[in-house]
Design a protein around this motif. Structure first.
Motif, PDB file in Angstrom:
ATOM      1  N   LEU A  11      27.327  37.494  64.244  1.00  0.00           N
ATOM      2  CA  LEU A  11      26.530  36.447  64.891  1.00  0.00           C
ATOM      3  C   LEU A  11      25.073  36.514  64.448  1.00  0.00           C
ATOM      4  N   GLY A  12      24.521  37.718  64.387  1.00  0.00           N
ATOM      5  CA  GLY A  12      23.140  37.878  63.951  1.00  0.00           C
ATOM      6  C   GLY A  12      22.927  37.419  62.517  1.00  0.00           C
ATOM      7  N   LEU A  13      23.873  37.735  61.637  1.00  0.00           N
ATOM      8  CA  LEU A  13      23.762  37.300  60.245  1.00  0.00           C
ATOM      9  C   LEU A  13      23.908  35.788  60.125  1.00  0.00           C
ATOM     10  N   PHE A  14      24.782  35.207  60.938  1.00  0.00           N
ATOM     11  CA  PHE A  14      24.945  33.754  60.953  1.00  0.00           C
ATOM     12  C   PHE A  14      23.653  33.075  61.396  1.00  0.00           C
ATOM     13  N   LEU A  15      23.043  33.588  62.456  1.00  0.00           N
ATOM     14  CA  LEU A  15      21.793  33.008  62.933  1.00  0.00           C
ATOM     15  C   LEU A  15      20.664  33.223  61.932  1.00  0.00           C
ATOM     16  N   PHE A  20      16.857  30.748  57.622  1.00  0.00           N
ATOM     17  CA  PHE A  20      16.508  30.389  56.247  1.00  0.00           C
ATOM     18  C   PHE A  20      16.725  28.902  55.998  1.00  0.00           C
ATOM     19  N   SER A  21      17.809  28.367  56.543  1.00  0.00           N
ATOM     20  CA  SER A  21      18.094  26.943  56.373  1.00  0.00           C
ATOM     21  C   SER A  21      17.027  26.092  57.058  1.00  0.00           C
ATOM     22  N   PHE A  22      16.625  26.477  58.259  1.00  0.00           N
ATOM     23  CA  PHE A  22      15.626  25.706  58.997  1.00  0.00           C
ATOM     24  C   PHE A  22      14.268  25.759  58.314  1.00  0.00           C
ATOM     25  N   VAL A  23      13.942  26.891  57.708  1.00  0.00           N
ATOM     26  CA  VAL A  23      12.678  27.001  56.981  1.00  0.00           C
ATOM     27  C   VAL A  23      12.680  26.043  55.793  1.00  0.00           C
ATOM     28  N   LYS A  24      13.810  25.983  55.075  1.00  0.00           N
ATOM     29  CA  LYS A  24      13.913  25.081  53.921  1.00  0.00           C
ATOM     30  C   LYS A  24      13.808  23.618  54.347  1.00  0.00           C
ATOM     31  N   GLN A  25      14.328  23.298  55.537  1.00  0.00           N
ATOM     32  CA  GLN A  25      14.295  21.922  56.017  1.00  0.00           C
ATOM     33  C   GLN A  25      12.934  21.533  56.585  1.00  0.00           C
ATOM     34  N   GLY A  26      12.097  22.507  56.839  1.00  0.00           N
ATOM     35  CA  GLY A  26      10.767  22.233  57.363  1.00  0.00           C
ATOM     36  C   GLY A  26      10.742  21.929  58.848  1.00  0.00           C
ATOM     37  N   LEU A  27      11.655  22.511  59.609  1.00  0.00           N
ATOM     38  CA  LEU A  27      11.666  22.299  61.047  1.00  0.00           C
ATOM     39  C   LEU A  27      10.462  22.978  61.698  1.00  0.00           C
ATOM     40  N   PRO A  28      10.154  22.615  62.948  1.00  0.00           N
ATOM     41  CA  PRO A  28       8.987  23.199  63.618  1.00  0.00           C
ATOM     42  C   PRO A  28       9.081  24.727  63.728  1.00  0.00           C
ATOM     43  N   ALA A  39      18.516  35.926  66.439  1.00  0.00           N
ATOM     44  CA  ALA A  39      19.195  36.650  65.354  1.00  0.00           C
ATOM     45  C   ALA A  39      18.875  38.135  65.416  1.00  0.00           C
ATOM     46  N   SER A  40      17.604  38.453  65.632  1.00  0.00           N
ATOM     47  CA  SER A  40      17.234  39.877  65.669  1.00  0.00           C
ATOM     48  C   SER A  40      17.831  40.570  66.885  1.00  0.00           C
ATOM     49  N   MET A  41      17.876  39.896  68.029  1.00  0.00           N
ATOM     50  CA  MET A  41      18.481  40.515  69.218  1.00  0.00           C
ATOM     51  C   MET A  41      19.976  40.750  69.019  1.00  0.00           C
TER      52      MET A  41
END
Length: 54
Positions: A11-15, A20-28, A39-41
């Motif tokens: 689950l952590g690796l999936f999150l 990384f995907s959200f950073v590429k998309q430019g989300l807030p 993810a870290s938790m």
């Protein structure tokens, strides 16, 4: 390694992949930070549940 630890680590690796995907998309940044914290938790919970720590 037990099943719960494996589930938390997967689950952590999936999150983390979502981060990384959200950073590429430019989300807030707030969304990225919250997803990163989740993810870290999950990764920490999985590592702490490993048989080595018991």
């Amino acid at each position: 390694m037990n099943g719960t630890a494996t589930a938390f680590i997967v689950l952590g690796l999936f999150l983390l992949g979502g981060v990384f995907s959200f950073v590429k998309q430019g989300l807030p940044k707030g969304v990225i930070v919250l997803l990163g914290l989740g993810a870290s938790m999950a990764l920490v919970a999985g590592v702490m549940r490993l048989e080595v720590w018991n």
